[in-house]
Design a protein around this motif. Structure first.
Motif, PDB file in Angstrom:
ATOM      1  N   TYR A   1     -30.629 -73.989  13.713  1.00  0.00           N
ATOM      2  CA  TYR A   1     -30.765 -72.761  12.937  1.00  0.00           C
ATOM      3  C   TYR A   1     -31.195 -71.584  13.809  1.00  0.00           C
ATOM      4  O   TYR A   1     -30.845 -70.430  13.533  1.00  0.00           O
ATOM      5  CB  TYR A   1     -31.752 -72.963  11.794  1.00  0.00           C
ATOM      6  CG  TYR A   1     -31.348 -74.074  10.844  1.00  0.00           C
ATOM      7  CD1 TYR A   1     -30.085 -74.078  10.264  1.00  0.00           C
ATOM      8  CD2 TYR A   1     -32.208 -75.129  10.555  1.00  0.00           C
ATOM      9  CE1 TYR A   1     -29.698 -75.098   9.406  1.00  0.00           C
ATOM     10  CE2 TYR A   1     -31.836 -76.150   9.696  1.00  0.00           C
ATOM     11  CZ  TYR A   1     -30.568 -76.132   9.137  1.00  0.00           C
ATOM     12  OH  TYR A   1     -30.179 -77.143   8.293  1.00  0.00           O
TER      13      TYR A   1
ATOM     14  N   ASN B   1     -27.897 -78.320   7.614  1.00  0.00           N
ATOM     15  CA  ASN B   1     -27.435 -78.152   6.239  1.00  0.00           C
ATOM     16  C   ASN B   1     -26.497 -76.947   6.191  1.00  0.00           C
ATOM     17  O   ASN B   1     -26.819 -75.884   6.736  1.00  0.00           O
ATOM     18  CB  ASN B   1     -28.632 -77.937   5.308  1.00  0.00           C
ATOM     19  CG  ASN B   1     -28.217 -77.715   3.867  1.00  0.00           C
ATOM     20  OD1 ASN B   1     -27.860 -76.595   3.479  1.00  0.00           O
ATOM     21  ND2 ASN B   1     -28.270 -78.758   3.066  1.00  0.00           N
TER      22      ASN B   1
ATOM     23  N   TRP C   1     -25.613 -74.894   3.785  1.00  0.00           N
ATOM     24  CA  TRP C   1     -26.139 -73.703   3.115  1.00  0.00           C
ATOM     25  C   TRP C   1     -27.178 -72.988   3.974  1.00  0.00           C
ATOM     26  O   TRP C   1     -27.266 -71.755   3.961  1.00  0.00           O
ATOM     27  CB  TRP C   1     -26.729 -74.081   1.756  1.00  0.00           C
ATOM     28  CG  TRP C   1     -25.698 -74.535   0.781  1.00  0.00           C
ATOM     29  CD1 TRP C   1     -25.491 -75.803   0.319  1.00  0.00           C
ATOM     30  CD2 TRP C   1     -24.692 -73.726   0.160  1.00  0.00           C
ATOM     31  NE1 TRP C   1     -24.427 -75.842  -0.548  1.00  0.00           N
ATOM     32  CE2 TRP C   1     -23.918 -74.579  -0.662  1.00  0.00           C
ATOM     33  CE3 TRP C   1     -24.375 -72.370   0.231  1.00  0.00           C
ATOM     34  CZ2 TRP C   1     -22.850 -74.115  -1.426  1.00  0.00           C
ATOM     35  CZ3 TRP C   1     -23.307 -71.899  -0.525  1.00  0.00           C
ATOM     36  CH2 TRP C   1     -22.566 -72.750  -1.343  1.00  0.00           C
ATOM     37  N   LEU C   2     -27.960 -73.752   4.713  1.00  0.00           N
ATOM     38  CA  LEU C   2     -28.949 -73.130   5.599  1.00  0.00           C
ATOM     39  C   LEU C   2     -28.266 -72.457   6.793  1.00  0.00           C
ATOM     40  O   LEU C   2     -28.751 -71.448   7.302  1.00  0.00           O
ATOM     41  CB  LEU C   2     -29.956 -74.174   6.079  1.00  0.00           C
ATOM     42  CG  LEU C   2     -30.956 -74.649   5.032  1.00  0.00           C
ATOM     43  CD1 LEU C   2     -31.885 -75.709   5.613  1.00  0.00           C
ATOM     44  CD2 LEU C   2     -31.764 -73.471   4.480  1.00  0.00           C
TER      45      LEU C   2
END
Length: 239
Positions: A49, A86, A88-89
């Motif tokens: 991320y 993930n 969506w993340l």
């Protein structure tokens, strides 16, 4: 930018082919890894991320990092059962990164002013970032013609996408409005890119079988899109 988009698609096709290749053949070719394989290995080892946020921040600033080379591969990796990512993340942090980069352009333009921005764009440093006064002028004209919503719509247009924040800053657009339109536009664009990465994984067998034919389909789509943009520009100039 269209060329970068097509290259990103071909990159995903290569990703699929590598995934489907026998482990023994990959191992035997370790000493002669291709450029694509090196990129795949880097993404596998470094995609998280933080890197998605940082790369998308660069993409929305003056640094020439195409979002097509960030979100789809990250989503592809997230589809691996062993991945902790993930989807969506990825979209969320990619959008946050886009807002950070766009805000940098916005504040830089707002504080430095039009004269400095245009001089920077034509400087050696600016050109190394693939900038030019013509590109800035194009983005500023688009902003003046479409108003605040240009910060939303501009996220889907090549060249304009990562520069639309500069004329917003030059015009001293309200930052909250700017941030809202940027998040909406970047979020939707990242959803499209995420879908691309998802389909690349979900249709792995189909892509492996028809990747050559599919590449022509995307090239044709790119040509049609480019033609439409050119036609739209010509019509606007005539008016």
């Amino acid at each position: 930018m269209i060329k970068k988009f097509l290259f990103a698609l071909l990159f995903i096709f290569s990703f699929s082919a590598l995934k489907a290749a026998p482990t023994e053949s990959i191992q035997s070719a370790t000493d002669t890894l291709s450029v694509i394989q090196h990129i795949e290995e880097w993404y596998k080892n470094n995609t998280n991320y933080y890197t998605v946020t940082a790369l998308m921040a660069c993409e929305s600033s003056v640094l020439p990092v195409p979002s097509e080379m960030v979100i789809p591969p990250a989503v592809y990796i997230a589809m691996d059962p062993d991945s902790n990512l993930n989807i969506w993340l990825i979209i969320f942090f990619g959008t946050i990164g886009a807002l950070i980069g766009a805000s940098f352009n916005y504040l830089m333009a707002k504080w430095l002013g039009r004269l400095v921005i245009y001089k920077f764009a034509d400087s050696k440093i600016g050109k190394s970032f693939l900038l030019s006064s013509e590109k800035i002028m194009k983005a500023e004209t688009y902003f003046n013609d479409h108003g605040k919503t240009s910060t939303f719509v501009g996220r889907f247009i090549p060249v304009i996408r990562h520069l639309i924040s500069i004329p917003a800053g030059l015009a001293k657009m309200n930052y909250l409005s700017f941030a809202l339109y940027t998040v909406l536009g970047a979020g939707l664009w990242n959803c499209i890119l995420a879908l691309l990465g998802y389909l690349a994984h979900g249709q792995q067998d189909l892509i492996n079988k028809y990747s050559h034919q599919l590449s022509y389909v995307f090239i044709a789509a790119g040509v049609i899109l480019a033609g439409w943009l050119i036609l739209k520009t010509v019509r606007r100039k005539k008016k």
